[in-house]
Design a protein around this motif. Structure first.
Motif, short mmCIF file in Angstrom:
data_model
loop_
_atom_site.label_atom_id
_atom_site.label_comp_id
_atom_site.label_asym_id
_atom_site.label_seq_id
_atom_site.Cartn_x
_atom_site.Cartn_y
_atom_site.Cartn_z
N ALA A 30 1.09 -0.96 0.24
CA ALA A 30 0.34 0.17 0.07
C ALA A 30 0.94 1.35 -0.14
CB ALA A 30 -0.72 -0.87 1.40
N ALA A 31 1.67 1.71 1.06
CA ALA A 31 3.12 2.72 0.53
C ALA A 31 3.11 2.73 -0.55
CB ALA A 31 3.99 2.52 1.61
N LEU A 32 3.44 1.51 -1.25
CA LEU A 32 4.31 1.48 -2.78
C LEU A 32 3.14 2.28 -3.31
CD1 LEU A 32 6.53 -1.60 -1.83
CD2 LEU A 32 7.59 1.46 -2.55
N TYR A 33 2.29 1.75 -3.78
CA TYR A 33 1.22 2.35 -4.34
C TYR A 33 0.97 3.71 -3.64
CZ TYR A 33 0.01 -2.48 -5.91
OH TYR A 33 -0.68 -3.83 -6.48
N GLY A 34 1.30 3.80 -2.60
CA GLY A 34 0.89 5.81 -2.60
C GLY A 34 2.04 6.18 -3.54
N GLY A 35 2.90 5.60 -3.37
CA GLY A 35 3.88 6.38 -4.87
C GLY A 35 4.81 5.72 -5.23
N GLY A 36 3.16 5.88 -6.24
CA GLY A 36 3.32 5.41 -7.60
C GLY A 36 4.23 3.98 -7.78
N ARG A 37 4.61 3.43 -7.10
CA ARG A 37 4.86 2.20 -7.64
C ARG A 37 4.00 0.09 -7.08
NH1 ARG A 37 10.41 3.56 -8.29
NH2 ARG A 37 11.61 5.09 -6.49
N PHE A 38 3.86 0.06 -8.88
CA PHE A 38 2.45 -0.86 -8.75
C PHE A 38 3.34 -2.45 -9.59
CE2 PHE A 38 0.83 3.40 -9.48
CZ PHE A 38 -0.69 3.49 -7.96
N SER A 39 4.43 -2.01 -9.23
CA SER A 39 4.82 -4.03 -9.72
C SER A 39 5.90 -3.92 -8.64
CB SER A 39 5.22 -3.83 -11.43
OG SER A 39 6.34 -2.93 -11.33
N PRO A 40 5.96 -4.13 -7.29
CA PRO A 40 7.08 -4.28 -6.63
C PRO A 40 7.08 -5.30 -6.51
CG PRO A 40 4.83 -3.78 -5.45
CD PRO A 40 4.19 -3.61 -7.05
N THR A 41 8.05 -6.10 -5.40
CA THR A 41 8.40 -7.26 -5.30
C THR A 41 8.48 -6.83 -3.81
OG1 THR A 41 9.17 -8.15 -7.40
CG2 THR A 41 9.29 -9.53 -5.27
N VAL A 42 7.90 -8.12 -2.94
CA VAL A 42 7.95 -7.26 -1.55
C VAL A 42 8.19 -9.67 -0.81
CG1 VAL A 42 7.12 -7.10 0.86
CG2 VAL A 42 6.86 -6.08 -1.32
N VAL A 70 12.19 -5.72 -0.10
CA VAL A 70 11.49 -4.80 -1.40
C VAL A 70 12.12 -4.78 -2.97
CG1 VAL A 70 10.00 -2.81 -1.18
CG2 VAL A 70 10.88 -4.34 0.40
N ASP A 71 11.69 -4.84 -3.52
CA ASP A 71 12.23 -4.71 -4.90
C ASP A 71 11.15 -3.43 -4.95
OD1 ASP A 71 12.64 -3.60 -7.67
OD2 ASP A 71 13.10 -5.48 -8.15
N PRO A 72 11.16 -1.92 -4.92
CA PRO A 72 9.73 -1.34 -5.28
C PRO A 72 9.42 -1.22 -6.64
CG PRO A 72 11.91 0.06 -5.31
CD PRO A 72 11.81 -1.35 -5.24
N GLY A 73 10.16 -1.22 -7.59
CA GLY A 73 10.09 -1.35 -9.21
C GLY A 73 9.74 0.26 -9.59
N PRO A 74 9.51 0.12 -11.54
CA PRO A 74 9.45 1.73 -11.64
C PRO A 74 8.61 2.76 -11.14
CG PRO A 74 8.33 -0.14 -13.16
CD PRO A 74 8.97 -0.74 -12.21
N ARG A 75 8.23 3.49 -11.11
CA ARG A 75 7.13 4.76 -11.03
C ARG A 75 6.52 4.21 -12.50
NH1 ARG A 75 7.87 8.00 -6.75
NH2 ARG A 75 9.86 8.01 -6.19
N PHE A 76 4.92 4.58 -12.32
CA PHE A 76 3.64 4.55 -13.38
C PHE A 76 3.25 5.83 -13.37
CE2 PHE A 76 4.37 0.29 -12.92
CZ PHE A 76 3.58 -0.75 -13.34
N ARG A 77 3.07 6.03 -14.66
CA ARG A 77 1.94 7.04 -14.62
C ARG A 77 0.59 7.35 -15.33
NH1 ARG A 77 4.75 11.65 -14.85
NH2 ARG A 77 6.64 12.38 -14.98
N TYR A 78 -0.28 7.68 -14.78
CA TYR A 78 -1.23 7.46 -15.39
C TYR A 78 -2.19 7.37 -17.07
CZ TYR A 78 -3.15 8.90 -10.57
OH TYR A 78 -3.49 8.93 -9.41
N GLY A 79 -2.58 6.40 -17.64
CA GLY A 79 -1.82 6.64 -18.59
C GLY A 79 -3.41 7.14 -19.51
N ARG A 80 -4.86 6.42 -18.37
CA ARG A 80 -5.96 7.09 -18.51
C ARG A 80 -6.38 7.72 -17.39
NH1 ARG A 80 -9.97 3.66 -21.59
NH2 ARG A 80 -8.89 4.12 -23.34
#
Length: 553
Positions: A30-42, A70-80
């Motif tokens: 949830a904390a990573l999602y809040g930071g824009g990381r939507f493909s984390p590995t925990v 924790v691998d946070p993964g890349p940052r995401f942007r809004y496609g839509r």
């Protein structure tokens, strides 16, 4: 994280650690999602085993090592980034836009803004009906579609009052002022709660909405209150090096006639330790009735007797005034009153009596972000008092105004520029025939610091001292925060008094400057100022000390 809270605890059992580790998966994600990381590995491994696969009922006897990877993964942007339908005028947070950095917070804020937009136009049961959130991992984009259900436009229904003991339900509804039958508006609910709190009668106020609207399109409300004790007593004591000691006491009834009416009786004796002839006395009775004519209009009645010993006069006086005060908005208030005053005075012109019928009208516009320690906004007030003299008292008008402005700059408004301008004048009677406490003086903490209290006035041909018919003062301060709770202030004040109305006739002015220390508390800064005159023989030689709570203006 739960693990960090337990790892140093003496009673942390293996079962508790396993349960905490399993709960921390969702917290970290949830904390990573809040930071824009939507493909984390925990990964949370307990002695080499993934915690998610360990049953709390099969926990080991002891745990040596817990490894969190924790691998946070890349940052995401809004496609839509879509939300619909929206009420006219709804402003969606700019962070919720295609191409912006994705995060869960803008999504929640967009839903909140969308629902609030519908509620603001009467759709009280607006809600989020559907959401589609898809993470496009190859393109590192988050596609969000939000669907709102506005529901029907509703009107205010019945108001059920609970929790009251002494205050009548009909009066509670009158004070709340919820407009039954009008289109639902959440601001009306906030205003109702504020009006009830402002009476001082209730320790808590809460308005809740019924879960289901009525068949006729109305929505019932539940208004729950908790009353404070109706009576209160207080007293205080002060000591001043210039004015001696002061004691005061008051008795307050918050619900005199079971309608949230306030009655306050207050007495004060000052000048203790000085000559008996220089002591001041005052006894005041104040009555207030909220929600008179309108929910935002209060009736007030003030009666008092007082003996004043001021630098330019002494007086025994009595007065009575009744009127209405109205709140137009959070920033604008106004008042109007009618009254009578009797004064028996002794000043530079001898012993005299005055009798006045008067009206008073005033308005205040206040946009300050904090009344005790402002860093932005401004404050404007003006008061007019036309008076009709009885017997040999002359008629006229007294006008005063006060303007203040604040500008903060630097990180977290570390520096604040503050300015103040005051003016006042009396028209109609001559200087000799003006009520002594309608005349103006300058000097002291409220006008010009660094010079004695009310030391500037008018010196007559016979060397007697009195006030002037016109007054003006300006003040400027630079306030700086040097530590978290400590501030320094540099200031300059100047004031002038003229003998006649409209700043005509002979005039004189003085000025003072100094530095101050501020210590911020939860109720405003403690203020310590030291100032010296910058004009006259005492410039740089004489000093005045001022201590109080809140900024000087």
């Amino acid at each position: 994280m739960s693990l960090y809270a337990l790892v140093d605890a003496e009673d942390a059992t293996p079962q508790a650690l396993i349960a905490a580790a399993q709960a921390d998966y969702s917290r970290i994600v949830a904390a990573l999602y809040g930071g824009g990381r939507f493909s984390p590995t925990v990964s949370i491994k307990v002695d080499g085993r993934e915690a998610a696969g360990i049953s709390p009922f099969e926990a080991p006897q002891s745990i040596k090592t817990i490894l969190i990877d924790v691998d946070p993964g890349p940052r995401f942007r809004y496609g839509r980034a879509e939300i619909a339908p929206l009420a006219d005028g709804t402003e969606i947070p700019p962070e919720f836009r295609t191409g912006e950095r994705a995060s869960t917070t803008p999504i929640r804020d967009a839903v909140s803004a969308g629902v609030s937009g519908w509620r603001n136009v009467g759709h009280a049961k607006a809600r989020l009906e559907d959401q589609q959130i898809i993470a496009d991992h190859p393109n590192r984009e988050l596609d969000v579609r939000l669907r709102l259900a506005p529901g029907p436009q509703l009107r205010f229904g019945a108001v059920e009052v609970t929790g009251n003991d002494r205050v009548r339900r009909t009066r509670i509804r009158e004070i709340a002022g919820l407009p039954q039958g009008d289109v639902f508006d959440p601001e009306e609910i906030a205003d109702a709660e504020r009006r009830l709190r402002d009476t001082g009668v209730f320790s808590s106020v809460a308005v809740s909405e019924a879960e289901t609207p009525n068949a006729d399109g109305t929505l019932d409300l539940a208004l729950q209150v908790a009353e404070q004790k109706p009576r209160r007593f207080g007293f205080g004591a002060e000591v001043s090096t210039q004015e001696g000691g002061k004691i005061s006491a008051f008795w307050l009834h918050r619900n005199l006639f079971q309608g949230a009416e306030r009655l306050r009786v207050e007495g004060e004796v000052s000048g203790i330790g000085t000559d008996a002839d220089e002591m001041d006395y005052a006894l005041t009775l104040t009555y207030g009735r909220p929600a008179t004519f309108t929910p935002d209009t209060e009736f007030y009645l003030t009666a008092g007797v007082e003996r004043l010993n001021e630098p330019g006069f002494t007086s025994n006086q009595a007065g009575l005034i009744a009127g209405l005060s109205h709140r137009f908005s959070d920033q604008l208030t106004a008042s109007f009153g009618l009254g009578y005053r009797y004064l028996d005075t002794d000043d530079a012109f001898g012993e005299r009596e005055f009798q006045l019928l008067l009206a008073t009208f005033g308005a205040t516009y206040d946009t300050r972000n904090n009344s005790l320690n402002p860093s932005s906004g401004y404050y404007l007030s003006a008061t007019g008092t036309p008076f009709l003299g009885l017997d040999e008292t002359e008629s006229g008008m007294r006008l005063t105004s006060d303007a203040r402005a604040y500008f903060g700059f630097g990180t977290d408004d570390r520096f604040v520029l503050a300015g103040r301008a005051q003016i006042g004048s009396v028209w109609g009677p001559s200087l000799e025939d003006t009520v002594p406490d309608y005349l103006f003086y300058s000097g002291g903490g409220g006008t010009v610091r660094g010079v004695p209290y009310q030391s500037l006035g008018v010196t007559l041909d016979n060397d007697e001292f009195t006030g002037g018919q016109s007054f003006a003062a300006v003040s400027a301060e630079l306030r700086a925060t040097v530590r978290e709770n400590i501030g320094l202030v540099g200031f300059y004040d100047a004031g002038m008094i003229t003998e006649e109305s409209g700043f005509a006739g002979d005039s004189d002015w003085h000025a003072g400057a100094g530095i101050g220390l501020r210590y911020n508390t939860g109720i405003g800064p403690i203020r310590v100022d030291i100032a010296t005159p910058v004009t006259g023989d005492g410039a740089g030689k004489d000093y005045e000390l001022y201590i109080g709570i809140g900024q000087a203006f």
